[in-house]
Design a protein around this motif. Structure first.
Motif, PDB file in Angstrom:
ATOM      1  N   GLU A 264       0.836  -1.194   0.000  1.00  0.00           N
ATOM      2  CA  GLU A 264       0.000   0.000   0.000  1.00  0.00           C
ATOM      3  C   GLU A 264       0.873   1.248   0.000  1.00  0.00           C
ATOM      4  N   GLY A 265       0.225   2.385   0.107  1.00  0.00           N
ATOM      5  CA  GLY A 265       0.949   3.641   0.149  1.00  0.00           C
ATOM      6  C   GLY A 265       1.744   3.805   1.431  1.00  0.00           C
ATOM      7  N   SER A 267       2.857   6.589   4.476  1.00  0.00           N
ATOM      8  CA  SER A 267       2.519   7.851   5.126  1.00  0.00           C
ATOM      9  C   SER A 267       3.223   7.912   6.464  1.00  0.00           C
ATOM     10  N   HIS A 270       2.020   4.784   8.083  1.00  0.00           N
ATOM     11  CA  HIS A 270       2.011   3.522   7.344  1.00  0.00           C
ATOM     12  C   HIS A 270       3.369   3.245   6.734  1.00  0.00           C
ATOM     13  N   ARG A 362     -10.528   8.917   2.166  1.00  0.00           N
ATOM     14  CA  ARG A 362      -9.469   7.941   2.380  1.00  0.00           C
ATOM     15  C   ARG A 362     -10.068   6.568   2.129  1.00  0.00           C
ATOM     16  N   PRO A 372      -3.712   3.823   3.881  1.00  0.00           N
ATOM     17  CA  PRO A 372      -3.060   5.000   3.324  1.00  0.00           C
ATOM     18  C   PRO A 372      -3.661   5.331   1.971  1.00  0.00           C
ATOM     19  N   LYS A 373      -3.808   6.603   1.688  1.00  0.00           N
ATOM     20  CA  LYS A 373      -4.498   7.029   0.487  1.00  0.00           C
ATOM     21  C   LYS A 373      -3.700   6.689  -0.761  1.00  0.00           C
ATOM     22  N   THR A 374      -4.313   5.948  -1.661  1.00  0.00           N
ATOM     23  CA  THR A 374      -3.758   5.705  -2.990  1.00  0.00           C
ATOM     24  C   THR A 374      -4.892   5.882  -3.980  1.00  0.00           C
ATOM     25  N   GLN A 375      -4.650   6.528  -5.091  1.00  0.00           N
ATOM     26  CA  GLN A 375      -5.707   6.903  -6.015  1.00  0.00           C
ATOM     27  C   GLN A 375      -6.519   5.703  -6.472  1.00  0.00           C
ATOM     28  N   ARG A 520      12.391   4.976  -1.325  1.00  0.00           N
ATOM     29  CA  ARG A 520      12.591   4.881  -2.759  1.00  0.00           C
ATOM     30  C   ARG A 520      14.078   5.049  -3.063  1.00  0.00           C
TER      31      ARG A 520
END
Length: 526
Positions: A264-265, A267, A270, A362, A372-375, A520
């Protein structure tokens, strides 16, 4: 003589400083010192010296004349002619090493002249206080342990260096004692939790990290492949269904401090790899777990912090019992400042309108917890079932206000596929989440043990998946089979170790309490 942070010249390239340090290492070896010795001759630690002698006066130390053999990393070097002061660091403790040319053997004084901040050394001498009353060790012998080929950073603190600190945690730990203290606190938290469960008749167990079915929670899994079996597997998103299989098997109280993986995203709350405590107790329901959670956490805070009141995010948080308690709908109404009435939460059209007005959109997972927000994971509001609408409204309106420890109960059945329904109102389940500091710390159920009902809930989750919910649970036929052998009434709970550590160390980001958070790669940054 030393490129310590106090005397380093900013214009000197790091490559040149490394070259100079390599030359010093060669000179140290030429003096006859092993550049990479296999052990250090010590009889105590820096922390023990400080703890034992820190309260003694100069006169007492002069009488006692305590001798010590210690080791540590040199943090700074300050020279005053033929006298030098080296600050040695070990874990979160530091002590000053007092070196003089006329008290060290000539060869060891030459060793000193080739030392830099960052090097590790061992020293033997007597504990005393300087004229400025600084607790110190008067070195009679020093021994080389290892050269730091790279210089320590002169400026490491600050937001601009945050990513570098996470990427090079080893340097962060070297220069920031408060970071070391955070992870020592984390270790104390885990140790207390283990002792608590061991003392309450629980058995610590281990369950698979690679699983044929991604289940036990609602989340997108990481997928891997087993070559020998030619089998796709999923990294564990939760150990829940395996732990409940153990209850079926007759292990009446089990717990696991486990690593979970969710694709997942990222944050401040997270991280794709995180640590959870999960425990399951036969013959207990969620009300029993509320009592046990209060006992565990209030005792933990008192043990780790020495008080029941801590600071987190600018708030004073009190862990005295009992904790506050709301149903999910009560919390929405209470924290809406009179703009939402209980009746508004019973009508679908009203719920849709309220979520469109107040919702932060969310993603709300199939188990009701925040993701966590992911489009790609944000479902259209009109496609959410009534339970998800209520959960979304709760997270948008109430969650941020739950600063003090607060239990939220009465979750909609649609977002709780593994929990028992309430006997008096089957629209809701016997479940709670515990919130502290505006975030979820724990999630608990009276576990569903009706095999037929569990199969039906799994089928509902499959329907959600067919409608595009990538985080809906998959069917686990073996778990249903296990329930058909009979699982006694059971309460189960998960507590986030990372978030709990955030609260107890006043850390604003989950990355601050994970030693090596996922980052990343620099080469792939946009």
């Amino acid at each position: 003589m030393s490129d310590t942070p106090d005397t380093a010249q900013p214009e000197i390239p790091e490559s040149e400083l490394i070259r100079i340090r390599r030359e010093k290492l060669a000179r140290i070896a030429a003096l006859g010192f092993d550049p990479f010795p296999t052990k250090a001759d010590v009889d105590t630690t820096v922390a023990e010296v400080v703890a034992k002698h820190g309260s003694r006066s100069a006169q007492e130390l002069e009488v006692e004349h305590p001798r010590v053999r210690i080791a540590g990393r040199i943090m700074t070097i300050r020279e005053f002619g033929k006298t030098s002061f080296l600050v040695l660091s070990e874990k979160t403790a530091r002590i000053q090493l007092y070196c003089r040319k006329d008290t060290l053997p000539e060869r060891e004084w030459e060793l000193y002249r080739n030392l830099d901040a960052g090097d590790w050394i061992a020293a033997e001498g007597t504990v005393f206080r300087t004229k400025t009353n600084e607790l110190s060790v008067k070195a009679e012998h020093i021994t080389f342990l290892v050269k730091a080929l790279r210089p320590l950073p002169s400026k490491w603190h600050g937001l601009t260096d945050l990513e570098q600190r996470y990427r090079q945690r080893y340097v962060d730990l070297i220069v920031n004692d408060d970071v070391k203290a955070t992870f020592e606190t984390r270790a104390r938290i885990v140790r207390y939790i283990r002792n608590w469960f061991d003392g309450h008749g629980f058995v610590e167990v281990e369950t698979p990290m690679m699983q044929p079915i991604a289940s036990g929670a609602a989340a997108r899994p990481f997928v891997t492949h087993h070559n020998a079996l030619d089998l796709d597997l999923f990294m564990r998103i939760a150990p829940e269904l395996y732990l409940k299989r153990l209850i079926v098997g007759g292990l009446q109280r089990v717990y696991e401090i486990n690593r979970n993986f969710r694709n997942e995203g990222i944050s401040v709350r997270h991280n794709p790899e995180f640590t959870m405590l999960e425990f399951y107790q036969a013959y207990a329901d969620y009300e029993v777990l509320i009592e046990e959670s209060e006992e565990l956490l209030s005792g933990l805070v008192a043990e780790v912090k020495g008080t029941d009141t801590i600071a987190f995010g600018g708030h004073e948080i009190h862990f005295g019992r009992p904790f506050a308690r709301f149903t999910m709908k009560e919390a929405i109404v209470h924290f809406s400042n009179g703009t939402i009435a209980p009746a508004d939460l019973e009508d679908r059209a009203s719920l849709v309108a309220l979520v469109k007005k107040h919702g932060e959109h969310r993603p709300v997972k199939s188990d009701g917890t925040e993701g966590p927000k992911t489009q790609e994971s944000v479902a259209p509001i009109e496609q959410m079932n009534d339970g998800k609408l209520v959960a979304e409204l709760f997270e948008s309106i109430a969650e941020k206000h739950l600063i003090q420890p607060t239990f939220i109960t009465d979750f909609p059945v649609e977002v709780s596929p593994l929990s028992k329904q309430r006997r008096d109102d089957p629209r809701y389940v016997e479940r709670f989440e515990l919130y502290v500091g505006g975030m979820e710390l724990a999630n608990a159920f009276s576990e569903l043990n009706d095999a037929d009902e569990q199969a039906s809930r799994f089928m509902q989750q499959l329907s959600e998946r067919e409608r595009g919910d990538e985080e809906a649970m998959a069917m686990d036929e073996d778990y249903v089979r296990a329930l058909e052998y009979g699982m006694p009434p059971t309460g189960g709970e998960g507590i986030g170790i990372d978030r709990l550590t955030m609260v107890l160390t006043d850390s604003p980001s989950i990355r601050d309490v994970i030693l090596f958070p996922l980052m990343r790669p620099l080469s792939s940054r946009p």
